[in-house]
Design a protein around this motif. Structure first.
Motif, PDB file in Angstrom:
ATOM      1  N   PRO A 212       0.805  -1.224   0.000  1.00 29.50           N
ATOM      2  CA  PRO A 212       0.000   0.000   0.000  1.00 29.50           C
ATOM      3  C   PRO A 212       0.837   1.272   0.000  1.00 29.50           C
ATOM      4  O   PRO A 212       2.021   1.258   0.326  1.00 29.50           O
ATOM      5  N   GLY A 213       0.189   2.369  -0.372  1.00 28.63           N
ATOM      6  CA  GLY A 213       0.808   3.682  -0.357  1.00 28.63           C
ATOM      7  C   GLY A 213       0.589   4.397  -1.678  1.00 28.63           C
ATOM      8  O   GLY A 213       0.057   5.492  -1.710  1.00 28.63           O
ATOM      9  N   HIS A 214       0.990   3.758  -2.783  1.00 28.13           N
ATOM     10  CA  HIS A 214       0.682   4.337  -4.101  1.00 28.13           C
ATOM     11  C   HIS A 214      -0.829   4.501  -4.209  1.00 28.13           C
ATOM     12  O   HIS A 214      -1.330   5.530  -4.639  1.00 28.13           O
ATOM     13  N   ALA A 249       9.334  11.108  -0.690  1.00 25.50           N
ATOM     14  CA  ALA A 249       7.905  11.134  -1.016  1.00 25.50           C
ATOM     15  C   ALA A 249       7.743  11.530  -2.475  1.00 25.50           C
ATOM     16  O   ALA A 249       8.468  12.387  -2.975  1.00 25.50           O
ATOM     17  N   SER A 250       6.793  10.901  -3.178  1.00 24.45           N
ATOM     18  CA  SER A 250       6.529  11.233  -4.581  1.00 24.45           C
ATOM     19  C   SER A 250       5.108  11.738  -4.741  1.00 24.45           C
ATOM     20  O   SER A 250       4.170  11.207  -4.134  1.00 24.45           O
ATOM     21  N   PRO A 256       2.136   9.349   0.428  1.00 21.55           N
ATOM     22  CA  PRO A 256       3.570   9.344   0.090  1.00 21.55           C
ATOM     23  C   PRO A 256       4.446   8.680   1.150  1.00 21.55           C
ATOM     24  O   PRO A 256       5.393   7.969   0.809  1.00 21.55           O
ATOM     25  N   ALA A 257       4.148   8.880   2.432  1.00 20.14           N
ATOM     26  CA  ALA A 257       4.995   8.297   3.479  1.00 20.14           C
ATOM     27  C   ALA A 257       4.875   6.773   3.491  1.00 20.14           C
ATOM     28  O   ALA A 257       5.878   6.047   3.562  1.00 20.14           O
ATOM     29  N   LEU A 258       3.643   6.287   3.388  1.00 21.11           N
ATOM     30  CA  LEU A 258       3.426   4.837   3.383  1.00 21.11           C
ATOM     31  C   LEU A 258       4.036   4.215   2.120  1.00 21.11           C
ATOM     32  O   LEU A 258       4.658   3.148   2.171  1.00 21.11           O
ATOM     33  N   ALA A 259       3.881   4.893   0.979  1.00 26.17           N
ATOM     34  CA  ALA A 259       4.442   4.381  -0.275  1.00 26.17           C
ATOM     35  C   ALA A 259       5.959   4.298  -0.185  1.00 26.17           C
ATOM     36  O   ALA A 259       6.568   3.330  -0.658  1.00 26.17           O
ATOM     37  N   ARG A 263       8.146   0.925  -0.576  1.00 23.22           N
ATOM     38  CA  ARG A 263       9.165   0.884  -1.641  1.00 23.22           C
ATOM     39  C   ARG A 263      10.547   0.538  -1.070  1.00 23.22           C
ATOM     40  O   ARG A 263      11.258  -0.319  -1.606  1.00 23.22           O
ATOM     41  N   ALA A 264      10.913   1.208   0.023  1.00 23.61           N
ATOM     42  CA  ALA A 264      12.237   0.988   0.612  1.00 23.61           C
ATOM     43  C   ALA A 264      12.373  -0.454   1.105  1.00 23.61           C
ATOM     44  O   ALA A 264      13.410  -1.100   0.887  1.00 23.61           O
TER      45      ALA A 264
END
Ligand SMILES: [Zn+2]
Length: 302
Positions: A212-214, A249-250, A256-259, A263-264
């Motif tokens: 999740p995040g995106h 963040a994107s 953005p924080a969760l994404a 991702r990381a």
């Protein structure tokens, strides 16, 4: 009487004109035992660079993009739809943009035709998430499912989000059209869609992974094999800033924080286990793997 069948036949005849230019549609191929994976080009998007780079340290982000020989004012990410054939099933992961999003995208039907496949051949459609470039190719000109024989599946949390009547009011003005477009299309398959939970196996050898995040209920799909592969969707959505600075963040991510955390963690694991990845917006067909590079990572195609 113009039936749907006649319409499709006429379109196919027009597409078969001998002088029509042909593109090479199968972007890249991966074989996992008996399973064959091809990525098919749905075309590309044209986005203001801010859509992805917005919110990042501007000079550093532009330097990364420039180092990848990309323009810094607008980005034109490719769209790779994954086709998986295991000898029994013909499975698509996402369906591309369809005709109503951007003129440079929505080319999936032509890509299938170039593989000698028809929309009737597709047995399953598994969605990563509900954004236009992944979902809006769901319906045909008559607002019926374009893949008439396919069982459609999407994450439970993703479905709940896009079908929530509150979402158009809370998603923000810039994305209100995403919400309207998703709910209208998902309504057509509401009675037949299968909703997936994290870690569920929708088909043999395929495991859903909540990423999740995106978007709130984004799913990646893990494909079993001698060397497993992960169909990423957009949880790692470009080969430049997302790999070099996954922690940034994107603007393209809804949370953005969760994404960034998703991702990381994924990049860290993928660099360690060496699994193949298939990215919807990654270059050269999107198939490759992750390597550590300096304090970040790099995408290695092939
Ligand atoms: Zn996308």
């Amino acid at each position: 009487m113009l039936t749907r069948r006649h319409f499709l036949t006429a379109s196919a005849a027009a597409a078969a004109m001998p002088l029509a230019p042909r593109r090479l549609w199968a972007a890249s191929t991966l074989t996992l035992g008996e399973t064959r994976i091809d990525t098919l080009s749905d075309g590309n998007l044209v986005l203001p660079a801010d859509f992805i780079l917005g919110g990042m340290p501007e000079a550093e982000a532009q330097a990364i993009v420039a180092r990848h020989a990309l323009p810094t004012d607008r980005l034109t990410p490719p769209c790779n739809v994954t086709l998986l054939r295991d000898g029994t099933n013909t499975i698509l992961f996402d369906v591309g943009s369809g005709p109503d999003f951007q003129p440079s995208a929505g080319k999936l039907a032509e890509a299938l035709a170039a593989m000698d496949l028809t929309v009737e051949d597709v047995t399953h459609v598994l969605f990563t998430h509900g954004h236009p470039d992944h979902l809006w190719g769901l319906l045909d000109e008559f607002d019926e499912p374009l893949f008439p024989n396919a069982r459609h599946m999407i994450g439970q949390a993703e479905y709940d989000y896009w079908t929530d009547p509150e979402t158009p009011n809370t998603i923000g003005e810039a994305r209100a059209s995403f919400a309207a477009g998703a709910s209208r299309r998902l309504a057509v398959i509401a009675d037949s869609v299968r909703l997936l939970a994290d870690a569920e196996e929708p088909l043999p050898g395929i495991t859903a992974r909540l990423t999740p995040g995106h978007t709130p209920g984004h799913l990646a799909y893990e494909i079993a094999g001698p060397t497993p592969a992960l169909i990423l969707g957009d949880c790692i959505a470009n080969h430049h800033v997302a790999f070099e600075r996954p922690d940034w963040a994107s603007g393209s991510d809804q949370d953005p924080a969760l994404a960034a955390a998703t991702r990381a963690a994924l990049l860290d694991r993928l660099a360690a286990d060496g699994h193949a990845i298939i990215g919807f917006h990654l270059p050269e067909g999107g198939i490759g793997r992750v390597e550590r590079a300096g304090t970040g990572y790099r995408f290695v195609p092939g």
